[in-house]
Design a protein around this motif. Structure first.
Motif, PDB file in Angstrom:
ATOM      1  N   ARG A  44      59.293  45.696  38.879  1.00 20.70           N
ATOM      2  CA  ARG A  44      60.164  45.883  40.026  1.00 20.70           C
ATOM      3  C   ARG A  44      59.381  46.525  41.168  1.00 20.70           C
ATOM      4  NH1 ARG A  44      62.435  42.968  37.311  1.00 20.70           N
ATOM      5  NH2 ARG A  44      64.570  43.001  36.513  1.00 20.70           N
ATOM      6  N   PRO A  45      59.683  46.184  42.415  1.00 23.54           N
ATOM      7  CA  PRO A  45      58.987  46.800  43.545  1.00 23.54           C
ATOM      8  C   PRO A  45      59.384  48.263  43.712  1.00 23.54           C
ATOM      9  CG  PRO A  45      60.766  45.412  44.318  1.00 23.54           C
ATOM     10  CD  PRO A  45      60.674  45.178  42.846  1.00 23.54           C
ATOM     11  N   ASN A  46      58.493  49.039  44.305  1.00 23.80           N
ATOM     12  CA  ASN A  46      58.814  50.440  44.588  1.00 23.80           C
ATOM     13  C   ASN A  46      59.040  50.701  46.075  1.00 23.80           C
ATOM     14  OD1 ASN A  46      56.169  50.082  45.360  1.00 23.80           O
ATOM     15  ND2 ASN A  46      55.467  52.070  44.617  1.00 23.80           N
TER      16      ASN A  46
ATOM     17  N   GLY B 212      66.336  52.879  51.172  1.00 27.53           N
ATOM     18  CA  GLY B 212      66.743  53.167  49.801  1.00 27.53           C
ATOM     19  C   GLY B 212      67.061  51.897  49.050  1.00 27.53           C
ATOM     20  N   VAL B 213      67.327  52.066  47.757  1.00 21.59           N
ATOM     21  CA  VAL B 213      67.619  50.915  46.903  1.00 21.59           C
ATOM     22  C   VAL B 213      68.633  51.326  45.841  1.00 21.59           C
ATOM     23  CG1 VAL B 213      65.674  51.419  45.360  1.00 21.59           C
ATOM     24  CG2 VAL B 213      66.628  49.088  45.458  1.00 21.59           C
ATOM     25  N   ASP B 214      69.526  50.395  45.514  1.00 18.65           N
ATOM     26  CA  ASP B 214      70.524  50.594  44.463  1.00 18.65           C
ATOM     27  C   ASP B 214      70.616  49.318  43.637  1.00 18.65           C
ATOM     28  OD1 ASP B 214      71.690  53.225  45.378  1.00 18.65           O
ATOM     29  OD2 ASP B 214      72.154  51.998  47.141  1.00 18.65           O
TER      30      ASP B 214
ATOM     31  N   GLU C 297      68.514  44.068  42.740  1.00 21.22           N
ATOM     32  CA  GLU C 297      68.451  45.298  43.531  1.00 21.22           C
ATOM     33  C   GLU C 297      68.892  45.018  44.971  1.00 21.22           C
ATOM     34  OE1 GLU C 297      65.345  44.316  41.836  1.00 21.22           O
ATOM     35  OE2 GLU C 297      66.395  45.196  40.122  1.00 21.22           O
ATOM     36  N   ALA C 298      69.548  46.002  45.547  1.00 22.86           N
ATOM     37  CA  ALA C 298      69.964  45.921  46.947  1.00 22.86           C
ATOM     38  C   ALA C 298      69.181  46.963  47.737  1.00 22.86           C
ATOM     39  CB  ALA C 298      71.461  46.181  47.074  1.00 22.86           C
TER      40      ALA C 298
ATOM     41  N   ALA D 137      68.932  43.764  51.675  1.00 20.43           N
ATOM     42  CA  ALA D 137      68.259  42.614  51.072  1.00 20.43           C
ATOM     43  C   ALA D 137      68.508  42.699  49.572  1.00 20.43           C
ATOM     44  CB  ALA D 137      66.764  42.637  51.361  1.00 20.43           C
ATOM     45  N   VAL D 138      69.067  41.661  49.004  1.00 16.40           N
ATOM     46  CA  VAL D 138      69.354  41.621  47.579  1.00 16.40           C
ATOM     47  C   VAL D 138      68.406  40.643  46.918  1.00 16.40           C
ATOM     48  CG1 VAL D 138      71.056  41.010  45.819  1.00 16.40           C
ATOM     49  CG2 VAL D 138      71.771  42.297  47.845  1.00 16.40           C
ATOM     50  N   VAL D 139      67.687  41.111  45.892  1.00 12.84           N
ATOM     51  CA  VAL D 139      66.691  40.292  45.219  1.00 12.84           C
ATOM     52  C   VAL D 139      66.847  40.432  43.719  1.00 12.84           C
ATOM     53  CG1 VAL D 139      64.989  42.161  45.369  1.00 12.84           C
ATOM     54  CG2 VAL D 139      64.215  39.813  44.997  1.00 12.84           C
TER      55      VAL D 139
END
Length: 286
Positions: free
Chosen positions: A178-180, A215-217, A232-233, A169-171
């Motif tokens: 930013r969300p955690n 995870g997130v990148d 973020e992805a 999910a890209v936002v």
């Protein structure tokens, strides 16, 4: 029923399948189209009629026909019964039947066009799934649906580089916060076995299952919405795909983004023809 009647009905199914299994068939009722395509899928499973890429195309078309039938008002139980009848009928057909050879030739000819199709849009009631099989060295969307939360665009689906792709999910959130954490919420089939179509199709909180992101990148620029420069992805496990495919195409699932202050931002998506889009991707990149 006499043997002659059975043979006659089987021949009728074979002749109908030779026409209705084609991806361009529009004259038949959606439920009939689904039945005939399910028959060809079952016959292929029994008689090994098609190459893997044609099988993937046929699977995509069958899933698409199922979604069309549900959206037209056909009950899920009726489609399940139709699929069972199709499998039973396919079980009575000889793999050497000349009419089955006709079906095979026509399906091969029709779906060969799909093998050369780089992109497809699978429409939904509110939001489509867009599939892309074009090979690229840059990160790109393979299967995507767009949504929004507030003023922030959110895209969900399969993305990656080359043959490697996963669920993300890209936002691009507006502002510094930013969300955690992020999770997908959708109907729990154990708590609610039947499709939930009330309201906007998203089951109440008490009956939801959730799958957390792994995870997130920072998102690749090529995955961002057109007017965004950063985002973020969030990566999700493969089990998400199975969960979405269990939903009725008219149902809704959502991605929740959780913030440190306890607030939650929710983007809604439509299950739609997700399964058909995945099967289309299974034909491979071109």
């Amino acid at each position: 029923m006499t043997i002659g009647q059975t043979a006659s009905k089987t021949k009728a199914v074979l002749l109908a399948a030779a026409v209705l299994a084609l991806p361009t068939a529009v004259r038949a009722a959606p439920a009939d189209t689904y039945y005939e395509r399910a028959f060809v899928v079952a016959a292929d499973a029994r008689c090994n009629l098609f190459a893997p890429n044609i099988e993937a195309a046929l699977t995509a078309a069958t899933a698409q026909a199922r979604g069309a039938a549900l959206r037209s008002g056909t009950a899920e139980a009726d489609l399940a019964a139709a699929a069972a009848r199709a499998r039973a009928r396919a079980g009575t057909v000889s793999c050497a039947d000349p009419q089955l050879a006709t079906v095979r030739a026509r399906v091969d000819g029709a779906f060969s066009g799909w093998l050369r199709t780089p992109r497809m849009v699978f429409p939904g009631a509110r939001r489509p799934w867009t599939a892309n099989r074009v090979s690229s060295a840059d990160a790109s969307w393979r299967l995507q649906q767009m949504s929004v939360v507030g003023a922030s665009p959110v895209a969900f689906g399969y993305a990656g580089k080359g043959e490697a792709h996963g669920l993300v999910a890209v936002v691009s959130f507006v502002g510094r916060s930013r969300p955690n954490a992020a999770r997908i919420v959708l109907r729990d089939p154990v708590r609610v076995p039947r499709p939930w179509l009330a309201g906007e199709g998203l089951v109440p909180v008490s009956a939801r299952a959730s799958i957390w992101a792994t995870g997130v990148d920072a998102a690749d620029l090529t995955l961002l919405a057109e007017d965004r420069r950063a985002g973020e992805a969030w990566r999700f496990p493969a089990s998400v795909a199975t969960a979405i495919e269990r939903l009725d195409p008219r149902e809704t699932f959502a991605i929740e983004f959780h913030f440190r202050d306890g607030s939650v931002a929710t983007a809604k998506f439509e299950a739609g023809d997700f399964a058909a889009g995945r099967a289309f991707l299974a034909m491979g990149l071109i």
